[in-house]
Design an enzyme around this catalytic site. Structure first.
Site, mmCIF file in Angstrom:
data_model
loop_
_atom_site.group_PDB
_atom_site.id
_atom_site.type_symbol
_atom_site.label_atom_id
_atom_site.label_comp_id
_atom_site.label_asym_id
_atom_site.label_seq_id
_atom_site.Cartn_x
_atom_site.Cartn_y
_atom_site.Cartn_z
ATOM 1 N N ASN A 209 27.548 20.215 7.875
ATOM 2 C CA ASN A 209 27.481 19.658 6.519
ATOM 3 C C ASN A 209 26.470 20.444 5.690
ATOM 4 O OD1 ASN A 209 24.787 18.311 6.727
ATOM 5 N ND2 ASN A 209 25.857 17.202 8.353
ATOM 6 N N ASP A 278 29.291 12.377 11.823
ATOM 7 C CA ASP A 278 29.804 11.124 12.381
ATOM 8 C C ASP A 278 30.828 11.379 13.489
ATOM 9 O OD1 ASP A 278 28.308 9.343 10.846
ATOM 10 O OD2 ASP A 278 29.625 9.637 9.115
ATOM 11 N N LYS A 288 36.818 31.651 21.984
ATOM 12 C CA LYS A 288 37.149 31.621 20.555
ATOM 13 C C LYS A 288 38.641 31.273 20.383
ATOM 14 C CE LYS A 288 37.206 34.554 16.492
ATOM 15 N NZ LYS A 288 37.149 35.917 15.996
ATOM 16 N N PHE A 322 18.216 6.945 5.399
ATOM 17 C CA PHE A 322 18.709 7.492 4.142
ATOM 18 C C PHE A 322 20.184 7.128 4.039
ATOM 19 C CE2 PHE A 322 15.964 10.623 1.884
ATOM 20 C CZ PHE A 322 14.813 10.442 2.635
ATOM 21 N N LYS A 336 24.150 -0.426 5.066
ATOM 22 C CA LYS A 336 23.456 0.334 6.127
ATOM 23 C C LYS A 336 22.088 -0.266 6.427
ATOM 24 C CE LYS A 336 26.040 4.545 5.328
ATOM 25 N NZ LYS A 336 26.197 5.803 4.637
ATOM 26 N N LYS A 340 21.958 -1.620 10.156
ATOM 27 C CA LYS A 340 21.145 -0.784 11.054
ATOM 28 C C LYS A 340 19.732 -1.353 11.240
ATOM 29 C CE LYS A 340 23.911 3.322 9.976
ATOM 30 N NZ LYS A 340 24.031 4.777 10.075
HETATM 31 O O1 PMT Z 1 18.566 18.227 3.750
HETATM 32 P P1 PMT Z 1 18.658 18.330 2.237
HETATM 33 O O2 PMT Z 1 19.498 19.490 1.784
HETATM 34 O O3 PMT Z 1 17.316 18.273 1.587
HETATM 35 O O4 PMT Z 1 19.465 17.051 1.723
HETATM 36 C C1 PMT Z 1 18.904 15.782 1.809
HETATM 37 C C2 PMT Z 1 19.910 14.729 2.286
HETATM 38 C C3 PMT Z 1 21.027 14.564 1.256
HETATM 39 C C4 PMT Z 1 20.528 15.169 3.634
HETATM 40 C C5 PMT Z 1 19.109 13.404 2.477
HETATM 41 O O5 PMT Z 1 18.562 13.031 1.248
HETATM 42 C C6 PMT Z 1 19.996 12.281 3.022
HETATM 43 O O6 PMT Z 1 20.615 11.552 2.275
HETATM 44 N N1 PMT Z 1 20.064 12.149 4.365
HETATM 45 C C7 PMT Z 1 20.973 11.232 5.044
HETATM 46 C C8 PMT Z 1 22.336 11.872 5.158
HETATM 47 C C9 PMT Z 1 23.323 10.995 5.878
HETATM 48 O O7 PMT Z 1 23.814 11.377 6.903
HETATM 49 O O8 PMT Z 1 23.510 9.813 5.353
HETATM 50 P P2 PMT Z 1 24.536 8.695 5.987
HETATM 51 O O9 PMT Z 1 24.683 7.728 4.881
HETATM 52 O O10 PMT Z 1 25.749 9.351 6.525
HETATM 53 O O11 PMT Z 1 23.729 8.071 7.196
HETATM 54 C C10 PMT Z 1 22.886 6.923 7.045
HETATM 55 C C11 PMT Z 1 21.691 7.032 7.949
HETATM 56 O O12 PMT Z 1 22.109 6.963 9.320
HETATM 57 C C12 PMT Z 1 20.898 8.319 7.803
HETATM 58 O O13 PMT Z 1 19.522 7.994 7.887
HETATM 59 C C13 PMT Z 1 21.353 9.156 9.005
HETATM 60 O O14 PMT Z 1 20.306 10.022 9.454
HETATM 61 C C14 PMT Z 1 21.670 8.103 10.032
HETATM 62 N N2 PMT Z 1 22.776 8.467 10.970
HETATM 63 C C15 PMT Z 1 24.022 8.681 10.478
HETATM 64 C C16 PMT Z 1 25.064 8.963 11.342
HETATM 65 C C17 PMT Z 1 24.788 9.026 12.728
HETATM 66 N N3 PMT Z 1 25.750 9.320 13.584
HETATM 67 N N4 PMT Z 1 23.541 8.821 13.171
HETATM 68 C C18 PMT Z 1 22.530 8.527 12.320
HETATM 69 O O15 PMT Z 1 21.390 8.325 12.752
#
Ligand code: PMT
Length: 398
Positions: A209, A278, A288, A322, A336, A340
């Site tokens: 990503n 995810d 490859k 986040f 979330k 969570k």
């Molecule tokens: O890295 P940069 O370029 O500075 O960009 C910053 C950012 C956009 C990555 C950051 O600000 C941000 O939003 N990070 C969270 C990205 C994300 O995966 O969001 P989500 O809504 O998909 O996940 C929610 C939360 O669950 C996040 O805290 C994530 O770390 C966590 N998660 C998600 C999926 C997973 N399988 N395991 C997790 O722990």
């Protein structure tokens, strides 16, 4: 409270310069060493002699005055200063600094300093609300300058409105707040994740990503600076490791899960800024994959949701997540936060310019367990990291 701190006070030419005499006196009583630089215009409102008597140090005004030992030392203060206070910050000095103009002693010293800079604007209401002035303030805010909002009330020009210099005690409080935040996480162990995970398809390709790691690295840098023992679990990035931070690199979500779980029990605070994939390919091809057909089908399976898992395991830890969304930001972030079991979630709409992936700034909303939502303006990721840590410090202990 401010014992031994070096504070440079820049006084620009506004009627409220007289109030800054009181500010200097109060800072001095708190134990700070104060060095005043005035613009020529400021000397029309208060004499340098007044500031010299109150601060106990000579005052510099004229960049072209014959160089004395004192002048040279004063400039050296730009690098020794613990804080630079600019009050009153007039529209003119704000404009000069925002546009890189250094044509007198004050603007030159501001340009040379690496210390935090606190600007306290004071001017006529229409000047303050002028779009250009507001744009300059917004530009400087994004560059990590601190600003205090002016007070409302009767102004020297006879009108009423926003533009008064805040009361001296409020300015001193703000100075103390900026200078004391430095070590408020001493003794705390903070676990931070940053960057995006990469899920291997074959030895040369992966699903990834757009996360650059900037948000998580900013958090790690600021937390370490504020005294925390920081462990940063990072996906692959091009960033320089923040000083004073223990860093572990991972590639996939499952490697991130292992690293996070290994440190979770000992952590006091966990901040998950990483963008975790995810889904991952169900199997990785040993070689490859060759370009044989018109289409290629990949079967993806779900990755572990690390944060969800931490929410279940959580005991004493403060858990901050986040949410990166492209629609219905608050609805998804709220879901979330609850699902969570988080203490706070930082929601960013990654479709807005200046927010989200691979930018130096972000625009966030902070959601708390008790239903409160705080909207933050666009600011640098470093400043946002400061704000998030402030909130963790104050809000999450309630
Ligand atoms: O890295 P940069 O370029 O500075 O960009 C910053 C950012 C956009 C990555 C950051 O600000 C941000 O939003 N990070 C969270 C990205 C994300 O995966 O969001 P989500 O809504 O998909 O996940 C929610 C939360 O669950 C996040 O805290 C994530 O770390 C966590 N998660 C998600 C999926 C997973 N399988 N395991 C997790 O722990």
């Amino acid at each position: 409270m401010l014992k031994g701190k070096n504070i440079v006070v820049g006084v620009a030419g506004g009627i409220s310069a007289y109030k800054v005499v009181d500010v200097v006196s109060r800072l001095k009583k708190q134990g700070a060493n104060i060095y005043v630089i005035m613009t020529k215009a400021a000397t029309n409102f208060v004499t340098p002699l007044t500031f010299r008597e109150i601060s106990g140090h000579p005052v510099v005004v004229d960049m072209w005055a014959e160089a004395t030992n004192w002048n040279v030392e004063h400039i050296a203060l730009a690098s020794r200063a613990d804080l630079f206070l600019l009050a009153p910050a007039t529209g003119n000095i704000i404009g000069k600094i925002a546009n890189g103009i250094a044509d007198d002693m004050l603007s030159t010293t501001v340009m040379a300093t690496t210390a935090p800079i606190l600007m306290v604007p004071a001017m006529n209401t229409n000047m303050y609300l002028n779009t250009i002035v507001q744009q300059n303030i917004s530009k400087l805010t994004q560059l990590d300058y601190y600003f205090m909002d002016p007070d409302c009330g009767k102004l020297a020009c006879g009108t009423e409105g926003v533009g008064r210099l805040p009361e001296p005690e409020a300015i001193v409080e703000k100075v103390i707040e900026i200078l004391k935040t430095n070590h408020d996480f001493t003794g705390k162990k903070i676990l931070i994740t940053a960057g995006g995970t990469q899920e291997a398809i074959d030895p040369v390709r992966y699903i990834g990503n757009r996360s650059s790691g900037k948000m998580g690295y900013a958090l790690a840098e600021v937390a370490a600076h504020r005294g925390a023992k920081v462990t940063l679990i990072s996906g692959p990035t091009h960033l320089v490791s923040p000083p004073g931070v223990t860093i572990e690199f991972v590639q996939s979500a499952s490697q991130m899960q292992d690293a996070v779980l290994a440190h979770f029990a000992e952590s006091d605070i966990v901040i998950k800024a990483a963008a975790v994939a995810d889904y991952r390919p169900q199997s990785m091809s040993e070689h490859k994959i060759k370009k044989t057909g018109e289409t290629l089908h990949l079967i993806l399976e779900k990755n572990p949701d690390i944060l969800l898992q931490l929410g279940h395991l959580k005991k004493h830890q403060i858990l901050v997540g986040f949410a990166a969304e492209t629609q219905d930001l608050l609805v998804h972030a709220q879901d979330k936060l609850t699902r969570k079991n988080l203490d706070m979630i930082v929601a960013n709409d990654v479709t807005i310019p200046g927010a989200g992936f691979n930018t130096d700034t972000n625009i966030a909303k902070l959601l708390y367990r008790d239903g409160r939502i705080e909207e933050l303006p666009q600011m640098s990721k470093k400043r946002l990291a400061e704000v998030i840590l402030d909130k963790i410090h104050i809000e999450c202990r309630k």
